[in-house]
Design an enzyme around this catalytic site. Structure first.
Site, PDB file in Angstrom:
ATOM      1  CG  ASP A 161       2.591   0.573   7.785  1.00  0.00           C
ATOM      2  OD1 ASP A 161       2.136   0.002   6.778  1.00  0.00           O
ATOM      3  OD2 ASP A 161       1.893   0.880   8.765  1.00  0.00           O
TER       4      ASP A 161
ATOM      5  CG  ASP B 163       0.817  -3.534   5.083  1.00  0.00           C
ATOM      6  OD1 ASP B 163       1.689  -2.719   5.439  1.00  0.00           O
ATOM      7  OD2 ASP B 163      -0.388  -3.400   5.355  1.00  0.00           O
TER       8      ASP B 163
ATOM      9  CD  GLU C  76      -3.358  -1.284   5.561  1.00  0.00           C
ATOM     10  OE1 GLU C  76      -3.713  -2.234   6.267  1.00  0.00           O
ATOM     11  OE2 GLU C  76      -2.744  -0.301   6.014  1.00  0.00           O
ATOM     12  CD  GLU C  77      -1.415   2.323   7.615  1.00  0.00           C
ATOM     13  OE1 GLU C  77      -2.138   1.927   8.524  1.00  0.00           O
ATOM     14  OE2 GLU C  77      -0.288   1.857   7.412  1.00  0.00           O
TER      15      GLU C  77
ATOM     16  CG  HIS D  40       0.821   2.865  12.639  1.00  0.00           C
ATOM     17  ND1 HIS D  40      -0.534   2.714  12.840  1.00  0.00           N
ATOM     18  CD2 HIS D  40       1.093   2.195  11.494  1.00  0.00           C
ATOM     19  CE1 HIS D  40      -1.051   1.981  11.866  1.00  0.00           C
ATOM     20  NE2 HIS D  40      -0.075   1.656  11.042  1.00  0.00           N
TER      21      HIS D  40
ATOM     22  CG  HIS E  12      -0.464   0.133   2.519  1.00  0.00           C
ATOM     23  ND1 HIS E  12      -0.143   1.344   3.076  1.00  0.00           N
ATOM     24  CD2 HIS E  12      -0.182  -0.800   3.451  1.00  0.00           C
ATOM     25  CE1 HIS E  12       0.302   1.137   4.315  1.00  0.00           C
ATOM     26  NE2 HIS E  12       0.305  -0.142   4.571  1.00  0.00           N
TER      27      HIS E  12
END
Lengths: 474, 474
Positions: A303, A365, A337-338, A437, A291
């Site tokens: 990520d 991912d 995606e997130e 994140h 993604h």
């Protein structure tokens, strides 16, 4: 990744070890030879590293709805066109949430020197509503978990700021079960706000769902229950969760919280779809994907720039080696995606009448730690068909094939549900959740050797699937 | 600690191993027995841990001039009075620098999506002057070190923002030479601003002098040369230094920097001096000390609440065990180690006519990692006198006695210069510089077992010195 969706219903059932050859090889000798060539080239290539660097250092964070996301989509499309692939920009509507000011300070606590406060390191959770611009001040009540919150009850919780102090299990992660540790902790990030609001809380703080001990905060999407008041929600660092919890054990703790995020109207974004046409069955596709969107604190290197870059490297290597697969290899860089999954859902929706043409789907991912093999979600009896592929991959220390229920990736999840055999790299997860994140998810966290191994795994697996002489049972 | 002053002229000459007993023991059998009792009690005590927690969690950061510093001084004084010690609050004038807004963003760079910028994680260096409130925007020029800056010269540097990208040597730190790695890097924090200003730079960014890979910034005092323009100075995280450096290699990079610190008039602060009177030679003192001030980003747990707490624990243990030392044991919590050394200098100045009464001085200011023994600065021939002490300490894995030139601690440095035999714990420094001077220097970083061992080392050493039957040659 937003691992929640991935892990929530997911149990690892078995590690499959190939004890002996199966009777009818699913791949020709030539295909296997080509896989070895692809592997050698991949292990020496820095194509994925260069792409990761560009996406992270030159474009930066790529949250859905941001100009950076759309610039990144254009960039990936340009790079794929340069390789001679057919590129489609598939429009999807994505949430457009923008972070604002985010500050916290403890304004009342035991021991406080007159005229002072203590700072709280925090970050708004994705999708959070705002406090008033002038902030919100309230007393804190601490719950270690959902059960404790329930025991405290409405009377204790109403009008308060709830701190969920559920501790990410670092020992579990260190033992190789990073995903499990994350799954346990992330429930509070995802559902904590509504659980607290149901009992009348005015805001929620959640201990960061990650292994860092560096006063980092872990953002990520929350989900407001539709029937409950939306309250502001932030992640605090593990250190600040410890601090608040300790002080609350000694007396009244009041916190001033200022969060000014905005939710704007949904925006246009694009899945980038790039096809390397197959020579024998061009209408059948094998997807390699990651993604392209990321959270906004760091630059989304682990990520998931690495996943997109490793996918981009598949056609690059095949073109470089002059190898054309029998089936079409389709690179997809998914949007969103997130915080919404608009990309994955949008693609599946568009292709629902064409799903039988999807031979297989691969998504990466979970960063770019060392790869140990691959995960498979589909009919378990298919596994022996992958033996020639895993034999090649065992040459780089990635020979494990592990069957996993419930899917192996968020974006390809809708395809998995529709019966498409699905694959993902199997990673060492011991350090991923230290950076995931957070503001520290940056290019330097990518270890070039491990990214090369990931690129090889993606390419060998994609080519192997594209060459298979038999169908994968569905 | 502000390790710069400590390490700048400091070379470790030798590790002294006691091969055999010396002929005349410097300590009586009773003194040695008492040392063992003190050690046992210390290893089981949580007094230092509780004090560290109060200083960090309940009082918080304690930068000189802040209300928290003065509250902490009162607190330490109260605790020492509770133990029955005679307490003196020694007034010193300290710098009063207050952090303001600090933001950075790259406003021009290769690959930039229209309408976007990239954030730079930074923090003002202690003592920095401010930019205009509206910020300062300039082109960046990168120098890996001072030599490269000189090669670039005035023409390239004038009008620019200089980034010193000197990399903290993580390998050196991992090998146990954390202090050396720090000493090499910190020169840029300390002197980078004036070196750049001398060539006409308008501001300076310095790669953080520490081992963290978590987008943390490392503050600390800078020193403006008296004959050069003062320019704003900030530390950037290693990740941001890498980012800027990479982008600057691809084209023009411009940064907008906003720093609004203020330097207020010097403030009143206090060294806390607490005496446990000796039974036989009360006029002779053995100092046990740490510094009570800290930087303002974290809560100064490792730097240096633990040092103060371990010093406070010495009279606590002696009182608890009913042991009275022959010489006076003097606990000192120094003001203003970090940005001025007003505490250490003020004490030495006040005691300069009384220096012969200072039998020895101990300072702990390198965190609370595992202790391996102690450092000594003084006449090398004195070392055999310490054998009974190091024999007791070897029972807790801290038997090394290492002679060190140039002093062993910043606050006691002026005493060392005046001939007072000086001591400090010898620490494992492998992780200290990951947290030092960052926002992550918080209570959770203190490992209780290691702090107990530090407390034991400080108490055994202080008591042993206070009991010695002979003078230490000067």
């Amino acid at each position: 990744m937003n691992v929640l969706r991935f892990f929530i219903s997911c149990f690892i059932f078995t590690t499959f070890v190939f004890a002996q050859q199966v009777s009818t090889p699913s791949l020709s000798t030539l295909s296997v030879e080509n896989m070895r060539k692809i592997q050698s080239a991949a292990l020496e290539s820095d194509y994925a590293l260069v792409q990761t660097r560009y996406l992270t250092n030159n474009i930066g964070p790529r949250l859905s709805g941001s100009p950076q996301y759309n610039r990144a989509a254009e960039y990936v499309a340009e790079e794929m066109r340069k390789l001679g692939l057919t590129v489609t920009m598939q429009k999807v509507k994505v949430p457009h949430w923008v972070r604002g000011i985010e500050t916290g300070e403890i304004v009342e606590f035991s021991g406080m020197a007159p005229g002072t406060t203590q700072k709280v390191v925090l970050t708004a959770l994705g999708g959070s509503v705002a406090t008033p611009d002038s902030g919100l001040t309230g007393e804190v009540i601490v719950a270690e978990n959902f059960a404790e919150l329930e025991r405290l009850g409405k009377q204790a919780v109403a009008g308060k700021i709830v701190l969920f102090n559920y501790k990410f299990d670092r020992e579990l992660a260190a033992a190789g079960f990073g995903g499990d540790a994350y799954r346990q902790a992330v429930a509070y990030r995802s559902s904590g706000a509504s659980a607290a609001a149901r009992l009348g809380a005015v805001a929620v703080l959640v201990r960061s769902a990650g292994g860092s001990q560096n006063r980092l905060t872990h953002t990520g999407a929350l989900r407001y229950a539709p029937d409950v008041q939306k309250i502001p929600a932030a992640a605090v660092s593990s250190e600040d969760a410890d601090l608040i919890s300790h002080l609350a054990g000694e007396g009244k703790v009041r916190i001033k919280l200022t969060l000014t995020p905005k939710t704007l109207p949904d925006a246009d974004a694009y899945n980038v779809i790039a096809d390397l046409k197959g020579s024998e069955k061009p209408e059948e596709v094998v997807i390699v994907s990651g993604h392209l969107d990321s959270w906004d604190l760091g630059t989304g290197a682990l990520d998931d720039a690495v996943g997109v870059a490793a996918a981009m490297q598949v056609p690059y290597l095949l073109k470089k080696l002059g190898i054309t697969p029998k089936r079409t290899i389709r690179v997809i860089a998914y949007a969103n995606e997130e915080n919404g999954l608009a990309g994955g859902n949008g693609y599946a929706e568009a292709e629902k009448n064409n799903i039988v043409r999807h031979f297989a789907a691969i998504e990466s991912d979970l960063g770019a730690s060392n790869t140990l093999g691959f995960l498979f979600s589909g009919k378990e009896q298919a596994i022996p068909l992958f033996q020639p592929i895993s034999e090649v991959l065992s040459g780089q220390g990635a020979g494990i094939v592990r069957w996993q229920a419930g899917g192996v990736g968020a974006d390809i999840g809708p395809l998995t549900s529709l019966g498409v055999p699905s694959f993902a790299p199997l990673f060492d997860t011991r350090t991923y959740f230290n950076y995931h994140h957070t503001t520290a998810d940056t290019f330097d966290k990518v270890e070039p050797r491990n990214l090369a191994k990931l690129g090889s795994l993606m390419a060998v697996l994609a080519y192997g699937l594209a060459e298979m002489k038999v169908e994968i049972p569905r």
